[in-house]
Scaffold this motif. Structure first.
Motif, mmCIF file in Angstrom:
data_model
loop_
_atom_site.group_PDB
_atom_site.id
_atom_site.type_symbol
_atom_site.label_atom_id
_atom_site.label_comp_id
_atom_site.label_asym_id
_atom_site.label_seq_id
_atom_site.Cartn_x
_atom_site.Cartn_y
_atom_site.Cartn_z
ATOM 1 N N TYR A 1 3.204 1.303 -3.091
ATOM 2 C CA TYR A 1 2.901 1.172 -4.579
ATOM 3 C C TYR A 1 1.451 2.110 -5.033
ATOM 4 N N LYS A 2 0.960 2.013 -4.161
ATOM 5 C CA LYS A 2 0.011 3.689 -4.237
ATOM 6 C C LYS A 2 0.173 4.639 -3.708
ATOM 7 N N VAL B 1 -5.351 6.326 0.761
ATOM 8 C CA VAL B 1 -5.411 5.094 0.445
ATOM 9 C C VAL B 1 -6.493 3.823 0.870
ATOM 10 N N TYR C 1 -6.859 -0.669 -3.580
ATOM 11 C CA TYR C 1 -5.924 -1.007 -2.753
ATOM 12 C C TYR C 1 -6.388 -3.100 -2.351
ATOM 13 N N LYS D 1 -7.106 6.276 -3.789
ATOM 14 C CA LYS D 1 -6.760 5.695 -3.980
ATOM 15 C C LYS D 1 -7.474 3.924 -2.932
ATOM 16 N N TRP E 1 -13.962 9.101 -4.787
ATOM 17 C CA TRP E 1 -13.237 8.619 -6.057
ATOM 18 C C TRP E 1 -13.464 9.039 -7.505
ATOM 19 N N THR F 1 0.753 -1.107 0.080
ATOM 20 C CA THR F 1 0.230 0.097 0.066
ATOM 21 C C THR F 1 1.377 0.820 0.162
ATOM 22 N N ASN G 1 -1.908 11.443 -1.561
ATOM 23 C CA ASN G 1 -3.189 10.859 -1.314
ATOM 24 C C ASN G 1 -3.756 9.793 -0.268
ATOM 25 N N LYS H 1 2.835 5.936 -2.842
ATOM 26 C CA LYS H 1 4.481 6.197 -3.081
ATOM 27 C C LYS H 1 4.953 6.967 -2.525
#
Length: 181
Positions: A7-8, A102, A127, A125, A114, A4, A100, A10
């Motif tokens: 990748y989401k 998540v 996940y 995002k 979203w 999480t 971001n 960052k």
């Protein structure tokens, strides 16, 4: 938690991360992973878990029983909500312009938020885990280096798996629940 943030979210050194349920099954790993990556962490938990949150590495802890989770310092690069209670429309003003959020639990409010994020630089995002050898190796290395310490709240024998599931569904665990086979 690793995937999480990686990748989401960052995650990068110096990022400021808000982690809801920071002592739970996902949260306790997320706090430690973010600290290992050089991030500043604000955790959200209940009064009885504040000491644990600091021991995990949180720099600041918000007690959701004593204060609004929206009253934190803000300026978040990443907001992680593994339990689905943070309202995007309320937290977005505390996120950096390109921050971001998540979420793991897409509620109707989260899904409508979203759609809205397509019009803004702040993103929401979702996940789902995608197990792979590289991430498992990274997690193993962090554990072996002592940067992440898994916490097991309770170990259940296989014949008590239903009891373990009830405990998990009730929420408010500290760390993980394990089944001994």
């Amino acid at each position: 938690a690793l995937q999480t943030m990686k990748y989401k979210g960052k995650i990068k050194p110096g990022h400021h991360v808000l982690i809801n349920a920071c002592c739970g099954g996902v949260g306790h790993f997320a706090v430690q992973y973010c600290k290992a990556k050089g991030a500043r962490v604000t955790g959200i938990c209940s009064t009885d878990k504040i000491t644990t949150a600091y021991k995990l590495g949180a720099d600041l802890v918000l007690d959701y029983k004593q204060q609004s989770i929206y009253s934190g310092p803000g300026d978040y690069d990443i907001v992680l909500d593994p339990v689905g209670v943070i309202k995007y429309k309320r937290i977005k003003e505390q996120m950096k312009r390109k921050g971001n959020m998540v979420a793991f639990s897409p509620s109707p409010e989260i899904i409508s938020a979203w759609v809205y994020t397509f019009l803004t630089p702040r993103k929401l995002k979702f996940y789902l885990t995608d197990a792979n050898q590289s991430d498992l190796d990274e997690l193993r290395e962090l554990i072996e280096a002592g940067k992440i310490k898994p916490h097991i709240q309770e170990v259940f024998p296989l014949e008590k798996i239903a009891e373990a599931q009830r405990l998990s569904e009730a929420g408010h665990t500290t760390g993980k629940i394990a089944i001994k086979i």
